[in-house]
Design a protein around this motif. Sequence first.
Motif, mmCIF file in Angstrom:
data_model
loop_
_atom_site.group_PDB
_atom_site.id
_atom_site.type_symbol
_atom_site.label_atom_id
_atom_site.label_comp_id
_atom_site.label_asym_id
_atom_site.label_seq_id
_atom_site.Cartn_x
_atom_site.Cartn_y
_atom_site.Cartn_z
ATOM 1 N N HIS A 190 -46.255 0.566 8.360
ATOM 2 C CA HIS A 190 -46.941 0.078 7.161
ATOM 3 C C HIS A 190 -48.406 0.480 7.260
ATOM 4 O O HIS A 190 -48.971 0.535 8.371
ATOM 5 N N PRO A 191 -49.072 0.765 6.117
ATOM 6 C CA PRO A 191 -50.485 1.160 6.181
ATOM 7 C C PRO A 191 -51.374 0.196 6.946
ATOM 8 O O PRO A 191 -52.305 0.620 7.635
ATOM 9 N N ILE A 192 -51.124 -1.119 6.848
ATOM 10 C CA ILE A 192 -51.993 -2.057 7.564
ATOM 11 C C ILE A 192 -51.796 -1.940 9.076
ATOM 12 O O ILE A 192 -52.740 -2.122 9.852
ATOM 13 N N GLU A 193 -50.593 -1.596 9.524
ATOM 14 C CA GLU A 193 -50.368 -1.363 10.949
ATOM 15 C C GLU A 193 -51.106 -0.111 11.404
ATOM 16 O O GLU A 193 -51.710 -0.083 12.481
ATOM 17 N N ARG A 194 -51.083 0.921 10.566
ATOM 18 C CA ARG A 194 -51.818 2.141 10.896
ATOM 19 C C ARG A 194 -53.324 1.888 10.868
ATOM 20 O O ARG A 194 -54.077 2.433 11.670
ATOM 21 N N GLY A 195 -53.750 1.030 9.933
ATOM 22 C CA GLY A 195 -55.155 0.667 9.877
ATOM 23 C C GLY A 195 -55.591 -0.080 11.126
ATOM 24 O O GLY A 195 -56.701 0.138 11.645
ATOM 25 N N TYR A 196 -54.737 -0.969 11.609
ATOM 26 C CA TYR A 196 -55.007 -1.716 12.843
ATOM 27 C C TYR A 196 -55.219 -0.747 14.006
ATOM 28 O O TYR A 196 -56.198 -0.852 14.755
ATOM 29 N N THR A 197 -54.327 0.217 14.134
ATOM 30 C CA THR A 197 -54.432 1.197 15.218
ATOM 31 C C THR A 197 -55.675 2.065 15.047
ATOM 32 O O THR A 197 -56.397 2.338 16.014
ATOM 33 N N GLY A 209 -65.926 -18.970 6.744
ATOM 34 C CA GLY A 209 -65.931 -20.032 5.757
ATOM 35 C C GLY A 209 -64.522 -20.369 5.301
ATOM 36 O O GLY A 209 -63.534 -19.994 5.935
ATOM 37 N N THR A 210 -64.424 -21.046 4.176
ATOM 38 C CA THR A 210 -63.130 -21.458 3.647
ATOM 39 C C THR A 210 -62.241 -20.243 3.399
ATOM 40 O O THR A 210 -62.681 -19.217 2.895
ATOM 41 N N GLY A 211 -60.973 -20.379 3.776
ATOM 42 C CA GLY A 211 -60.019 -19.296 3.615
ATOM 43 C C GLY A 211 -59.163 -19.166 4.854
ATOM 44 O O GLY A 211 -59.284 -19.948 5.802
ATOM 45 N N VAL A 212 -58.282 -18.174 4.856
ATOM 46 C CA VAL A 212 -57.384 -17.923 5.990
ATOM 47 C C VAL A 212 -57.857 -16.658 6.697
ATOM 48 O O VAL A 212 -57.883 -15.573 6.107
ATOM 49 N N HIS A 213 -58.233 -16.815 7.938
ATOM 50 C CA HIS A 213 -58.805 -15.725 8.714
ATOM 51 C C HIS A 213 -57.824 -15.303 9.807
ATOM 52 O O HIS A 213 -57.478 -16.101 10.681
ATOM 53 N N GLY A 214 -57.385 -14.053 9.746
ATOM 54 C CA GLY A 214 -56.479 -13.535 10.760
ATOM 55 C C GLY A 214 -57.250 -13.014 11.947
ATOM 56 O O GLY A 214 -58.263 -12.313 11.797
ATOM 57 N N HIS A 262 -49.949 -11.699 16.739
ATOM 58 C CA HIS A 262 -49.638 -10.289 16.993
ATOM 59 C C HIS A 262 -48.980 -9.652 15.774
ATOM 60 O O HIS A 262 -48.787 -8.444 15.729
ATOM 61 N N LEU A 263 -48.622 -10.472 14.789
ATOM 62 C CA LEU A 263 -47.839 -9.998 13.653
ATOM 63 C C LEU A 263 -48.754 -9.584 12.516
ATOM 64 O O LEU A 263 -49.239 -10.410 11.745
ATOM 65 N N VAL A 264 -48.973 -8.281 12.405
ATOM 66 C CA VAL A 264 -49.897 -7.762 11.402
ATOM 67 C C VAL A 264 -49.412 -8.096 10.000
ATOM 68 O O VAL A 264 -50.208 -8.344 9.097
ATOM 69 N N GLU A 265 -48.086 -8.152 9.806
ATOM 70 C CA GLU A 265 -47.563 -8.433 8.473
ATOM 71 C C GLU A 265 -47.895 -9.841 8.007
ATOM 72 O O GLU A 265 -48.067 -10.086 6.802
ATOM 73 N N ASP A 266 -48.015 -10.792 8.944
ATOM 74 C CA ASP A 266 -48.426 -12.145 8.564
ATOM 75 C C ASP A 266 -49.862 -12.141 8.049
ATOM 76 O O ASP A 266 -50.201 -12.844 7.092
#
Length: 257
Positions: free
Chosen positions: A234-241, A27-32, A192-196
């Motif tokens: 960064h925690p989000i990069e570790r979360g991705y892995t 729905g409405t919003g920004v989806h990575g 590919h940029l998790v930080e974005d």
Amino acid sequence: MTSIRVTGLRVRHRRTLALDSVDLDLGTGVHGLLGPNGAGKTSLIRVLATVARPDAGRVELLGEDVADHRGRTGVRRRLGYLPQEFGYYPGFTVREFVAYVAWLKEVPAAGVPAAVERAVARVGLADRIDAKVRTLSGGMVRRVGIAQAIVNDPGVLLLDEPTAGLDPEQRVEFRELLRELGGTATVVVSTHLVEDVAAACTEVTLLAGGRVAYRGTPGELTRLGADTDGPGDHPIERGYTAALRAHRAHGTREAVR
């Protein structure tokens, strides 16, 4: 309101199954849209942009079934799309090129000049609007690509690696634009940029091997990474892995939460 509904989507490239029974409601919003190379991100974006047809499954955009010719034609006027490599006329000025796309999207003629100037200003190229596209740097050309994608104020905006070639300051400005656009539109950003994703997205979908491996918010993915000592700065990069590894370990089609 659901702007994108995908059910049982399957896409095959010769002998390779690029997408396998993908289900999504956005729905409405920004989806990575995250995932390793070959995960199926570009295949999914191309199907959503109606430039590629699936081998199986159903795709509804803005309430229209894109398998129907009339529905697909109507939806294309309300879509914005930036592929990884977009074609343009180098002899056109920025103004001319973005206006040409506005014409293709059937923006009312009286509103085209203002729509073009607004789109170009939003990507920070107002001072280069009458420059030939061929004279621009790679990063500027990429911003022209973003401008053409938003000139019709799309209800669904699809961006494939949109920050490629942008410098750090431009990426920060682009994230701000994404958050603004996501207030009224459904924006899908393949990157590919998790930080974005961490900075701009309201939701994350992780693809692996053509299947949905994870769905959640950036905060949830960050918390997943905070509980692991895996690779990543960064925690989000570790979360991705961690999410990728969990999906592979389960060996299932079900998304990890």
